[in-house]
Structure formats: C-alpha cells, structure tokens
Write an enzyme that holds these catalytic residues in place. Structure first.
Site, PDB file in Angstrom:
ATOM      1  CG  ASP A  61       3.263   1.459   9.541  1.00  0.00           C
ATOM      2  OD1 ASP A  61       3.433   1.716   8.334  1.00  0.00           O
ATOM      3  OD2 ASP A  61       2.934   2.322  10.372  1.00  0.00           O
ATOM      4  NE  ARG A  97       0.172  10.252  10.080  1.00  0.00           N
ATOM      5  CZ  ARG A  97      -0.313   9.240   9.388  1.00  0.00           C
ATOM      6  NH1 ARG A  97      -1.459   8.692   9.739  1.00  0.00           N
ATOM      7  NH2 ARG A  97       0.318   8.786   8.329  1.00  0.00           N
ATOM      8  CB  CYS A 111      -5.126  10.676  11.316  1.00  0.00           C
ATOM      9  SG  CYS A 111      -3.681   9.806  11.831  1.00  0.00           S
ATOM     10  CE  LYS A 167      -1.807   1.468   4.035  1.00  0.00           C
ATOM     11  NZ  LYS A 167      -1.473   2.868   4.363  1.00  0.00           N
ATOM     12  CG  ASN A 168       2.222   2.718   3.521  1.00  0.00           C
ATOM     13  OD1 ASN A 168       1.065   3.027   3.205  1.00  0.00           O
ATOM     14  ND2 ASN A 168       2.588   2.516   4.766  1.00  0.00           N
ATOM     15  NE  ARG A 219      -7.504   4.392   5.442  1.00  0.00           N
ATOM     16  CZ  ARG A 219      -7.126   5.593   5.865  1.00  0.00           C
ATOM     17  NH1 ARG A 219      -7.656   6.083   6.977  1.00  0.00           N
ATOM     18  NH2 ARG A 219      -6.236   6.288   5.221  1.00  0.00           N
TER      19      ARG A 219
HETATM   20  C1  EPZ Z   1       4.148   7.027   6.439  1.00  0.00           C
HETATM   21  O1  EPZ Z   1       3.340   8.034   7.005  1.00  0.00           O
HETATM   22  C2  EPZ Z   1       3.260   5.804   6.299  1.00  0.00           C
HETATM   23  N1  EPZ Z   1       2.157   6.117   5.384  1.00  0.00           N
HETATM   24  C3  EPZ Z   1       2.727   5.402   7.673  1.00  0.00           C
HETATM   25  O2  EPZ Z   1       1.968   4.210   7.499  1.00  0.00           O
HETATM   26  C4  EPZ Z   1       3.928   5.093   8.570  1.00  0.00           C
HETATM   27  O3  EPZ Z   1       3.448   4.778   9.866  1.00  0.00           O
HETATM   28  C5  EPZ Z   1       4.841   6.325   8.653  1.00  0.00           C
HETATM   29  O4  EPZ Z   1       5.248   6.707   7.311  1.00  0.00           O
HETATM   30  C6  EPZ Z   1       6.103   6.061   9.458  1.00  0.00           C
HETATM   31  O5  EPZ Z   1       6.801   4.990   8.920  1.00  0.00           O
HETATM   32  C7  EPZ Z   1       2.399   6.113   4.046  1.00  0.00           C
HETATM   33  O6  EPZ Z   1       3.500   5.870   3.586  1.00  0.00           O
HETATM   34  C8  EPZ Z   1       1.219   6.411   3.167  1.00  0.00           C
HETATM   35  P1  EPZ Z   1       6.070  10.447   8.535  1.00  0.00           P
HETATM   36  P2  EPZ Z   1       3.872   9.560   7.033  1.00  0.00           P
HETATM   37  O7  EPZ Z   1       5.943  11.694   7.738  1.00  0.00           O
HETATM   38  O8  EPZ Z   1       4.757   9.809   5.890  1.00  0.00           O
HETATM   39  C9  EPZ Z   1       6.150  13.855  11.859  1.00  0.00           C
HETATM   40  C10 EPZ Z   1       0.114   2.828   7.759  1.00  0.00           C
HETATM   41  O9  EPZ Z   1      -0.325   2.262   8.760  1.00  0.00           O
HETATM   42  N2  EPZ Z   1       6.077  14.797  10.729  1.00  0.00           N
HETATM   43  O10 EPZ Z   1       7.234   9.548   8.297  1.00  0.00           O
HETATM   44  O11 EPZ Z   1       2.672  10.441   7.222  1.00  0.00           O
HETATM   45  C11 EPZ Z   1       4.902  12.999  11.985  1.00  0.00           C
HETATM   46  O12 EPZ Z   1       3.914  13.684  12.730  1.00  0.00           O
HETATM   47  C12 EPZ Z   1       0.568   4.262   7.833  1.00  0.00           C
HETATM   48  O13 EPZ Z   1       0.248   2.282   6.623  1.00  0.00           O
HETATM   49  C13 EPZ Z   1       6.052  16.172  10.985  1.00  0.00           C
HETATM   50  O14 EPZ Z   1       6.079  16.608  12.133  1.00  0.00           O
HETATM   51  O15 EPZ Z   1       4.733   9.577   8.358  1.00  0.00           O
HETATM   52  C14 EPZ Z   1       5.423  11.756  12.677  1.00  0.00           C
HETATM   53  O16 EPZ Z   1       5.463  12.002  14.069  1.00  0.00           O
HETATM   54  C15 EPZ Z   1       0.289   4.854   9.200  1.00  0.00           C
HETATM   55  N3  EPZ Z   1       5.983  17.040   9.941  1.00  0.00           N
HETATM   56  C16 EPZ Z   1       6.844  11.615  12.135  1.00  0.00           C
HETATM   57  O17 EPZ Z   1       7.187  12.908  11.606  1.00  0.00           O
HETATM   58  C17 EPZ Z   1       5.946  16.605   8.634  1.00  0.00           C
HETATM   59  O18 EPZ Z   1       5.900  17.456   7.704  1.00  0.00           O
HETATM   60  C18 EPZ Z   1       6.995  10.588  11.017  1.00  0.00           C
HETATM   61  O19 EPZ Z   1       5.963  10.841  10.095  1.00  0.00           O
HETATM   62  C19 EPZ Z   1       5.966  15.211   8.390  1.00  0.00           C
HETATM   63  C20 EPZ Z   1       6.046  14.323   9.454  1.00  0.00           C
END
Ligand code: EPZ
Length: 417
Positions: free
Chosen positions: A305, A122, A117, A22-23, A397
C-alpha cells in the site's frame, strides 16, 4: 465528479493529525456482528469505505449511533438479515469481511462475490476454503457465496498465501466455534492485531496475533466492549512521502512509528531525517531525495500500500530505483499517469525501473485506485505548474479530508466540483 487541483512547488511544513486506520476499522466494524451487546468504537476515520460498511451492516439490522466526533456505537441485537447484496459489495471488496462473523453468529450468510478490482483479480478462495475446513457448507451461485453452519468447529488451517482479510475473516469465524482453531501462514499486519485486541476485549480467546500462527479457542458468546482504532500507518506514510518529495519538514501527530519500520528505513535511505517519540513522527527532507528501490512483501516487510507513493517520490529523485510488486498482479496503473507528468518509468511484468528526472510538469491525470491516486497527489505537489487529478472518489475512500490536511501543511490544493 470531483477533481483535485494542485499547484506544485511548495515545500510542506507544519503539523497534521493522522486519522484512525481504514484497514483496522473495516474488520472491526464487522466484529460487532459477533455479539448482541453494544460495541463502542473510538478514533473511527470519516471515509467513504467506512460509510459503505456502515450502510452494509445497517441493512442487516445493526443499529449505528454516532458517539461524538469520531466515535460509534454499534448494536447488532436486532441482526435479522445476513445478506450482503451485490450493489454494495461491488463498491467495496472488504464487504467479504461480514462472511465469517455472520456464519459464526447466525449460522448462515449470503454474501455477493466481490468481483475483481483495478489492482487484480483478488479472489476469496482462501476465505471459503478456511470456512469449509471449519465445517461450513458453502456453494457459490449467481455470484453469491451461500454459506451455512449449525456451529463452526475449530480446525487447523494453512492458507496458500498470506492474506490479510482472509486471516481476519477466519479469526472472526473462529471466536465462536466449538474448539480450537489454528491459522498457520497468518497475516502479521498490525490491523490484524488491532482486530484481535478488539475481539479479546469482547471476550474472545486469541493468542499469537501478529505472528504467522494464530490460535483461537472458541467461546459460547462474546460481550460488548470499547475499542479505539489504531492510527493509519498508510496515511502516515503517504504524508511522510508528500513532505519528503517537496523538500518539506512536517510533524504528524496521533500516529505511531511502531508499524512503519520498513517505510521509515526507506525514507532515511532516501536522505530524510526522521524521528519519532510517543505518538509523533517528524520528518525533515533534503533538497533532493536519493532514489530508493523497494520490494513489496507481507508485513513486517515493505507494504504494497506504499508502493505507488514511493514510485512517485522516485520520479524526481537522484538516480534510478527498481520497484518490485509481489502482492498484486496489476498494481502499476499509476505509472502511465506519472509518465504523463514527465516521469521516466519502464515496466517489465512486476518490476518498474524509475529514473529520476530533474522535474515533473503539471498535467491532467486520472486516478485509478486508492493508492495510485495518492501517488498522483504526491507527484502533483512537486510538479511545476498545475496538476488536475480526476476521479478522486478513489482518494475519498481512504484519505480523510485530504485537501484540508494538505492545505494545513501549506500545499496549494483545492477540490473542484
Ligand atoms: C488487504 O487486502 C488490504 N485491504 C489492502 O489494502 C492491502 O493492499 C492488502 O491487504 C495487502 O496488504 C484491507 O485490509 C481492507 P490479501 P486483501 O488477501 O486482504 C491473493 C488499500 O489500499 N488472495 O492480503 O484483499 C490476492 O489476490 C487496500 O487500503 C488470493 O489469491 O489482500 C493478493 O494477490 C488495497 N485468494 C494476495 O493474496 C484469497 O482468498 C494478498 O491479498 C485471498 C487473497
């Protein structure tokens, strides 16, 4: 709303095929926006999030054609509406991934802010800051990100924290920019590498994907390509946990052990015999697992995850385990539901102490987010009696035909409308 009814106590056994990731598929669907030529994708998983993304790019003018069972042909030569509306974005945060490609291809984009969410705020500040560093004019008003850029310019970007979709958005924006972009502190996740491989097949010049420093030399345009989506390492890990907790023995096909070192090491530490060859992973579980502590960190360390799934298997393991969640600020909501099944879990900020109990007892529980739902399924497989999981739209999802695949492995599970 659909529910899942599980009769616990059956060890899983047999063979099941893993779907495309998915990701990896979500950012790669957005990559089609970068060229007016057709992008042919294979091994695309049939998931609600994928359908949502296809609807989102479809309303922008992308032509989507099914190509066999798990193939798609995406043609965005008619792209004429660089808008991602709130009613679509609010159901799927990954919609933010259209921002970079739209800016690169059209020079403008209006994308609704995703909002928070269940697992945390996020924000997308890193996505915005990186695009501004590349010369984009961005302002946020009425809940929308308005972005314009005649032509993005290469820049050196250091993200404040490792962000998977942030890295992916910036990489897609950079492939058509003028000059070289360096992304430091880049996410190393395999899904980032799969996206880079697809972009390279489309004519992008990218090096360093999979390392913490990615270099992209912008080109004038990209062309069409064919790409097969990598296997889903989180779906793989989830079924391995389901087999592990149920004293089962399974073979997972169409997958790869290459991206699961940290997870397989923890399953072996818990007492499972795990072997892998080519695209097959086999697991044979002991009668009862040993508790294993985990700490989530960016790839290649233990993935956030898989945290909920490991909390579930620790509920009935021998001993106690400490689970630390360092990526998201609110990713323990499955704990209270597991406690309803009889688990012994104590939460303190981002740490959860799980003490194994001899058994769980089936009950009605509620899914709150995608991976939390998976942990409830795993617990239901081993709980005595029946477990009814509500709000399983979260599951749909990210897990393709979950009750079908679990039934194929011998689980007693059915979807209740
Ligand atoms: C991706 O989400 C995945 N989703 C998530 O999978 C996964 O849990 C996550 O990466 C971490 O591995 C997809 O790839 C579609 P991040 P993402 O940006 O990119 C903070 C699932 O279950 N952050 O790596 O949204 C954020 O709040 C989903 O399949 C900021 O502060 O995660 C978090 O604490 C859930 N500002 C941390 O960084 C930003 O601009 C990591 O988030 C971006 C992120």
């Amino acid at each position: 709303m659909d529910k899942l009814l599980i009769q616990g106590g059956t060890p899983l056994s047999g063979e099941v095929a893993i779907s495309g990731a998915k990701n990896a598929a979500l950012p790669i669907l957005c990559a089609c926006l970068l060229t007016g030529e057709p992008l042919q994708l294979k091994n695309v998983p049939h998931l609600n999030d994928i359908s949502t993304m296809l609807r989102l790019i479809g309303q922008m003018g992308v032509e989507v054609t099914m190509d066999g069972n798990d193939g798609l042909i995406l043609d965005s030569h008619g792209l004429n509406n660089p808008l991602a509306p709130y009613d679509m974005v609010k159901t799927m945060r990954a919609s933010i991934l259209v921002l970079g490609p739209l800016l690169a291809r059209c020079g403008e984009a209006r994308v609704s802010l995703p909002g928070g969410c269940a697992i945390g705020a996020r924000p997308v500040d890193q996505h915005i800051r990186g695009l501004q560093a590349m010369g984009a004019e961005i302002h946020v008003e009425q809940g929308y990100v308005h972005a314009t850029a005649r032509r993005l310019k290469g820049a050196r970007i250091v993200t404040d924290m490792v962000t998977v979709t942030g890295t992916e958005n910036l990489m897609m924006a950079a492939v058509l920019a003028d000059g070289e972009t360096i992304i430091e502190n880049a996410a190393r996740e395999p899904e980032v590498v799969d996206l880079a491989n697809c972009l390279i097949a489309m004519g992008a010049r990218i090096s360093g994907a999979g390392s913490e420093c990615i270099s992209i030399h912008g080109v004038e345009r990209l062309h069409g390509a064919t790409h097969s989506i990598m296997p889903d390492r989180i779906e793989t890990g989830t079924y391995l946990c389901a087999a592990a907790v149920s004293a089962g023995s399974v073979r997972l096909t169409h997958t790869s052990a290459a991206y699961l070192d940290a997870v397989l090491a923890k399953l072996r530490e818990a007492g499972c015999a795990v072997s892998a060859e080519h695209d097959v992973i086999s697991l044979k579980a002991p009668q009862r697992l040993k508790a294993v502590s985990v700490r989530t960190e960016p790839y290649p360390a233990f993935p956030t995850d898989m945290q909920a799934q490991f909390m579930a298997i620790n509920c009935v393991a021998e001993g106690s385990a400490l689970i630390r969640e360092t990526i998201f600020e609110n990713r323990f909501m499955h704990a209270v539901e597991l406690i309803r099944l009889g688990a012994d879990i104590r939460i303190d900020a981002n740490a959860a102490l799980v003490t194994g109990v001899p058994r769980l007892d089936g009950a009605t529980v509620m899914a709150t987010d995608l991976r939390a739902s998976a942990s409830l399924v795993i617990a239901g497989l081993v709980a005595q009696g029946e477990t009814l999981i509500e709000r399983i739209y979260h599951l749909d999802r990210g897990y393709e035909r979950i009750e079908e695949k679990l039934s194929k492995l011998g689980a007693i599970v059915r979807r209740v409308r």
